[in-house]
Design an enzyme around this catalytic site. Structure first.
Site, PDB file in Angstrom:
ATOM      1  N   ASN A  44       4.840 -27.039 -19.001  1.00 22.16           N
ATOM      2  CA  ASN A  44       4.259 -26.304 -17.724  1.00 22.16           C
ATOM      3  C   ASN A  44       5.074 -25.325 -17.248  1.00 22.16           C
ATOM      4  O   ASN A  44       4.553 -24.149 -16.457  1.00 22.16           O
ATOM      5  CB  ASN A  44       4.091 -27.594 -16.648  1.00 22.16           C
ATOM      6  CG  ASN A  44       2.988 -28.658 -17.018  1.00 22.16           C
ATOM      7  OD1 ASN A  44       2.025 -28.206 -18.079  1.00 22.16           O
ATOM      8  ND2 ASN A  44       3.004 -29.413 -16.411  1.00 22.16           N
ATOM      9  N   GLU A  55      12.394 -28.463 -22.158  1.00 21.94           N
ATOM     10  CA  GLU A  55      11.657 -27.720 -21.046  1.00 21.94           C
ATOM     11  C   GLU A  55      12.754 -27.605 -19.861  1.00 21.94           C
ATOM     12  O   GLU A  55      13.605 -28.432 -19.576  1.00 21.94           O
ATOM     13  CB  GLU A  55      10.715 -28.259 -20.631  1.00 21.94           C
ATOM     14  CG  GLU A  55       9.873 -27.982 -19.442  1.00 21.94           C
ATOM     15  CD  GLU A  55       8.369 -28.281 -19.177  1.00 21.94           C
ATOM     16  OE1 GLU A  55       7.985 -29.376 -19.625  1.00 21.94           O
ATOM     17  OE2 GLU A  55       7.574 -27.670 -18.221  1.00 21.94           O
ATOM     18  N   GLU A  66       3.665 -32.305 -28.087  1.00 22.14           N
ATOM     19  CA  GLU A  66       3.968 -33.230 -27.002  1.00 22.14           C
ATOM     20  C   GLU A  66       3.314 -34.621 -27.229  1.00 22.14           C
ATOM     21  O   GLU A  66       2.435 -34.866 -27.394  1.00 22.14           O
ATOM     22  CB  GLU A  66       3.829 -32.764 -25.859  1.00 22.14           C
ATOM     23  CG  GLU A  66       4.176 -31.662 -25.181  1.00 22.14           C
ATOM     24  CD  GLU A  66       4.037 -31.088 -23.709  1.00 22.14           C
ATOM     25  OE1 GLU A  66       3.920 -32.060 -22.898  1.00 22.14           O
ATOM     26  OE2 GLU A  66       4.052 -29.842 -23.403  1.00 22.14           O
ATOM     27  N   ASN A 107       0.629 -23.258 -22.748  1.00 23.74           N
ATOM     28  CA  ASN A 107       0.811 -24.415 -22.882  1.00 23.74           C
ATOM     29  C   ASN A 107      -0.231 -25.225 -21.981  1.00 23.74           C
ATOM     30  O   ASN A 107      -0.577 -24.598 -20.970  1.00 23.74           O
ATOM     31  CB  ASN A 107       2.260 -24.806 -22.299  1.00 23.74           C
ATOM     32  CG  ASN A 107       2.438 -26.199 -22.024  1.00 23.74           C
ATOM     33  OD1 ASN A 107       2.766 -27.047 -22.981  1.00 23.74           O
ATOM     34  ND2 ASN A 107       2.326 -26.784 -20.844  1.00 23.74           N
ATOM     35  N   GLU A 108      -0.916 -26.112 -22.555  1.00 27.17           N
ATOM     36  CA  GLU A 108      -1.716 -26.768 -21.865  1.00 27.17           C
ATOM     37  C   GLU A 108      -2.771 -25.833 -21.074  1.00 27.17           C
ATOM     38  O   GLU A 108      -3.026 -26.258 -19.747  1.00 27.17           O
ATOM     39  CB  GLU A 108      -1.286 -28.011 -21.174  1.00 27.17           C
ATOM     40  CG  GLU A 108      -0.411 -29.182 -22.035  1.00 27.17           C
ATOM     41  CD  GLU A 108      -0.106 -30.292 -21.232  1.00 27.17           C
ATOM     42  OE1 GLU A 108      -0.079 -30.182 -19.944  1.00 27.17           O
ATOM     43  OE2 GLU A 108       0.380 -31.435 -21.931  1.00 27.17           O
ATOM     44  N   GLN A 115      10.470 -35.650 -24.331  1.00 27.36           N
ATOM     45  CA  GLN A 115      11.171 -34.457 -24.619  1.00 27.36           C
ATOM     46  C   GLN A 115      12.686 -35.032 -25.160  1.00 27.36           C
ATOM     47  O   GLN A 115      12.712 -36.077 -25.515  1.00 27.36           O
ATOM     48  CB  GLN A 115      11.627 -33.546 -23.236  1.00 27.36           C
ATOM     49  CG  GLN A 115      10.177 -33.174 -22.486  1.00 27.36           C
ATOM     50  CD  GLN A 115      10.195 -32.059 -21.559  1.00 27.36           C
ATOM     51  OE1 GLN A 115      11.309 -31.587 -21.097  1.00 27.36           O
ATOM     52  NE2 GLN A 115       9.162 -31.585 -20.705  1.00 27.36           N
ATOM     53  N   TYR A 156       0.591 -38.936 -23.919  1.00 23.64           N
ATOM     54  CA  TYR A 156       1.609 -39.659 -23.919  1.00 23.64           C
ATOM     55  C   TYR A 156       0.853 -41.134 -23.402  1.00 23.64           C
ATOM     56  O   TYR A 156      -0.276 -41.051 -22.940  1.00 23.64           O
ATOM     57  CB  TYR A 156       2.083 -39.098 -22.360  1.00 23.64           C
ATOM     58  CG  TYR A 156       2.932 -38.072 -22.502  1.00 23.64           C
ATOM     59  CD1 TYR A 156       4.280 -37.862 -23.001  1.00 23.64           C
ATOM     60  CD2 TYR A 156       2.279 -36.499 -22.235  1.00 23.64           C
ATOM     61  CE1 TYR A 156       4.984 -36.777 -22.950  1.00 23.64           C
ATOM     62  CE2 TYR A 156       3.116 -35.525 -22.394  1.00 23.64           C
ATOM     63  CZ  TYR A 156       4.157 -35.351 -22.800  1.00 23.64           C
ATOM     64  OH  TYR A 156       5.061 -34.294 -22.818  1.00 23.64           O
TER      65      TYR A 156
HETATM   66  O1  AHR Z   1       6.524 -33.295 -20.947  1.00 17.12           O
HETATM   67  C1  AHR Z   1       6.206 -33.212 -19.648  1.00 17.12           C
HETATM   68  C2  AHR Z   1       4.797 -32.276 -19.165  1.00 17.12           C
HETATM   69  O2  AHR Z   1       3.800 -32.911 -19.985  1.00 17.12           O
HETATM   70  C3  AHR Z   1       5.062 -30.873 -19.820  1.00 17.12           C
HETATM   71  O3  AHR Z   1       5.656 -29.826 -19.234  1.00 17.12           O
HETATM   72  C4  AHR Z   1       3.514 -30.483 -20.085  1.00 17.12           C
HETATM   73  O4  AHR Z   1       3.049 -29.675 -20.974  1.00 17.12           O
HETATM   74  C5  AHR Z   1       2.719 -31.905 -20.245  1.00 17.12           C
HETATM   75  O5  AHR Z   1       1.846 -32.180 -19.172  1.00 17.12           O
END
Ligand code: AHR
Length: 503
Positions: free
Chosen positions: A72, A27, A292, A172-173, A351, A244
Site C-alpha cells: 500500500n 515494504e 503477497e 499494488n492492489e 513480509q 492472507y
Molecule cells: O502486507 C501488508 C499489506 O497487505 C500490503 O501493504 C498490502 O499490499 C496488503 O493489503
C-alpha cells in the site's frame, strides 16, 4: 491413528521448481525497513546502516526475490525522494500506514542491500497517484546504462552499472478501495497496459506483473482479472494474487486447511486468464505472481495504524507472533504454491522482517527466527529440480469453511541431476497421528536421507527473543524405507519433510 498414502512417480511433472517461488517482500511499513533491515546503531550495521545479523538470516531463509517498496505504501510514493544525499531527503506523510517516511532508505540503498543479501529486487511502481512518466523515469534510473538524465543521476549517486531490474509490479492492489488512487478495473487495465507498453520501449527484457485481486473474497474477484487482462493481455506477463489467512474464532481445522483456498484461488485466476486468452486469440499464457501471501492476524490491535495527529516514524505495526500451527499453515501454503509451479511463476512471502515476518528484531538488539521461518527455509533449501504431481489418498477431515478436506496434504520434488526425491507433507488432524506411506516404486534404490518434522504438543507455542529454539524442526525417527515404500508417523498439527536419495 490415521493412515494416508502418497504415490510419487517421475513421469508426472508439474513444472520446474522455480527459485522465484521463494521470494519475499520489504515494504516501508512499521519496522520492516527501519530497525528491521536498517538500524545504523546496531553493532552489526554496515556503512549503509544495514544489519548484518538480518542479512545472515535472510540468506539462511533462502529468499530469492524481494518485492519493494510496497504494498500500500507504494501507491503514494515518490521514488526520487529516496535518492541522493540522505540529509537532503524530504520527510513525507505515508498515507497508507499513517506514518512519517523519513526516506533514510531509498532505491540505491535497497539495491545495495539486495546485492549484499544475494536477492533479486522486484520493484513495484506507483500507479495510485502517478502514472506512465514516473514509471519511465524510474526504469531509466534503474536499467539504462548511462548518457541520459536519470541514468546519469544514478551514476552520480554512486551506481556506475545499471541495476537491470527484471521484475516490475504495475502498482499494488489497485482493486482495493483502501488503496490511494484506487481505480476501477477498466481504468486500471488501461493504465497498466499503457505503462507497460511504454516501459518495454525503454527495456524490452523486463517482466511485468499486472495487479490481480487483493483477495479471492473481493466482490470484484474474477471480473477484475477478466477486465484488466482484456485491456493489458499483450503488454503484461503475469497477474498478481494476494492472500492472507488466520485462525478465526478458534476454528483451527479450517485454518489448517487454508491451502485449499489458495489452491482454488490459483485455479480460478488461471482459468480467468486462459478465458481471456481464448477470447482474444492470444498465444502466450499469463502466469501468476502470488506476490503477497502469509498468515496475518489482520484484526488484532497490532495491525491498526496510528490515527489523528500521530504520524510516527516506523511504529510497531503488524508484528504478529507466530505459533506452531501458523508455521504448519505456512508450510502447507508453500506446498500449494509448489504444486502450481506450472502457472505460479513467482511468489512473495509477505513480509520479511518484523511486519508479519519470519524474522524479528529488537531495535539495536537481538534478532530471531519465528516458527514460520523453518518450513520456508527448509522448503527453499531442499525443493529441487522438478515438482511432481502426487496422488494423495487420505481420510477426510470436516471443516466449517471448506467442507471435507484431506487430513494430509503433500507435494514432492525430484531432482534429475542427483536423483533425490523430497516429500513435503502436513498432517492437519487436530488430535491424531497420521502414518504416511509413500509409494516410491518409480524410484528404485533410494534411501531415507533425512526426515524432519515441526510440531509441538502445544501448537500455540511461539518463539520469542528469549526462547526461539525450544521448538524447532526435529529428526523424525519413525521414518523408514522398505521395498520402495517410505513410511513415517506424522504427529497432529505438523509439517514434515522426507528427503530420499542415494546415500
Ligand atoms: O502486507 C501488508 C499489506 O497487505 C500490503 O501493504 C498490502 O499490499 C496488503 O493489503
Amino acid at each position: 491413528m490415521l493412515n494416508a498414502s502418497v504415490t510419487v512417480d517421475p513421469a508426472f511433472v508439474v513444472g520446474p521448481v522455480r527459485p522465484r517461488t521463494f521470494g519475499s517482500f520489504v515494504e516501508h511499513l512499521g519496522r520492516c525497513v527501519y530497525t528491521g533491515i536498517h538500524d545504523p546503531g546496531h553493532p552489526t550495521a554496515d556503512a549503509d546502516g544495514f544489519r548484518g545479523d538480518v542479512v545472515d538470516l535472510v540468506r539462511e531463509l533462502g529468499v530469492s526475490t524481494v518485492r519493494y517498496p510496497g504494498g500500500n505504501f507504494v501507491s503514494a510514493y515518490r521514488w526520487e525522494d529516496g535518492i541522493g544525499p540522505v540529509s537532503e531527503r524530504p520527510r513525507r506523510l505515508d498515507l497508507a500506514w499513517h506514518s512519517t517516511e523519513p526516506n533514510w532508505v531509498g532505491l540505491d540503498e535497497f539495491m545495495r542491500w539486495c546485492a549484499k543479501s544475494s536477492v533479486e529486487p522486484m520493484m513495484a511502481i506507483n500507479l495510485g497517484t502517478r502514472g506512465v512518466q514516473d514509471a519511465l523515469d524510474l526504469l531509466e534510473y534503474c536499467n539504462v546504462p548511462g548518457g541520459t538524465h536519470f541514468s546519469d543521476l544514478r551514476r552520480a549517486n554512486g551506481a556506475e552499472e545499471p541495476y537491470r531490474v527484471t521484475m516490475w509490479c504495475l502498482g499494488n492492489e489497485m482493486d482495493g478501495p483502501w488503496q490511494t488512487g484506487h481505480k476501477t478495473a477498466h481504468e486500471y487495465g488501461r493504465l497498466a497496459a499503457e505503462t507497460a507498453r511504454a516501459m518495454r520501449q525503454v527495456d524490452p527484457s523486463i517482466e511485468l506483473v499486472a495487479c490481480g485481486s487483493s483477495g479471492s473474497g473481493m466482490p470484484t474477484f474474477g471480473s477484475w482479472e477478466h477486465t484488466v487482462l482484456t485491456e493489458a493481455y499483450d503488454q503484461v506477463d503475469l497477474v498478481s494474487a494476494h492472500a492472507y489467512y488466520h485462525e478465526e474464532d478458534g476454528d483451527l481445522a479450517s485454518f489448517l486447511a487454508s491451502a485449499v483456498d489458495m489452491d482454488r484461488f490459483v485455479d480460478d485466476v488461471v482459468a480467468t486468464a486462459d478465458a481471456v486468452r481464448a477470447a482474444g486469440k492470444h498465444t502466450k499464457r499469463i502466469q501468476v505472481s502470488f506476490d503477497e501471501w502469509n498468515v496475518w492476524y489482520v484484526n488484532r490491535a497490532e495491525s491498526r495504524p496510528p490515527s489523528g495527529d500521530d504520524w510516527p516514524v516506523a511504529p510497531v505495526l503488524l508484528e504478529d507472533r507466530y505459533n506452531v500451527a501458523d508455521a504448519v499453515v505456512v508450510g502447507n501454503l508453500l506446498i500449494s504454491l509448489l504444486r502450481h509451479s506450472d502457472r505460479v511463476h513467482a511468489a512473495s512471502l509477505a513480509q520479511l522482517v518484523n511486519v508479519i515476518a519470519p524474522i524479528m528484531t529488537e531495535p539495536g538488539g537481538r534478532s530471531w527466527r519465528q516458527t514460520t521461518f523453518h518450513p520456508f527455509a527448509l522448503t527453499a533449501r531442499h525443493a529441487a529440480g522438478e515438482v511432481l504431481q502426487v496422488a494423495v489418498d487420505a481420510p477426510a477431515q470436516a471443516t466449517a469453511k471448506f467442507g471435507d478436506v484431506p487430513v494430509l496434504d503433500a507435494v514432492a520434488t525430484h531432482d534429475p541431476a542427483t536423483g533425490d526425491v523430497t516429500v513435503f507433507a502436513v498432517n492437519r488432524s487436530l488430535t491424531q497421528d497420521v502414518t504416511l506411506d509413500v509409494d516410491l516404486r518409480g524410484f528404485p534404490g533410494l534411501e531415507v536421507l533425512e526426515a524432519t518434522t515441526l510440531s509441538n504438543p502445544d501448537h500455540t507455542w511461539q518463539a520469542t527473543a528469549d526462547d526461539a529454539t525450544s521448538v524447532l524442526p526435529r529428526a523424525n525417527g519413525s521414518a523408514a524405507l522398505t521395498d520402495g515404500r517410505a513410511t513415517a508417523v506424522l504427529p497432529p498439527v505438523s509439517w514434515s519433510m522426507v528427503r530420499l536419495g542415494r546415500a
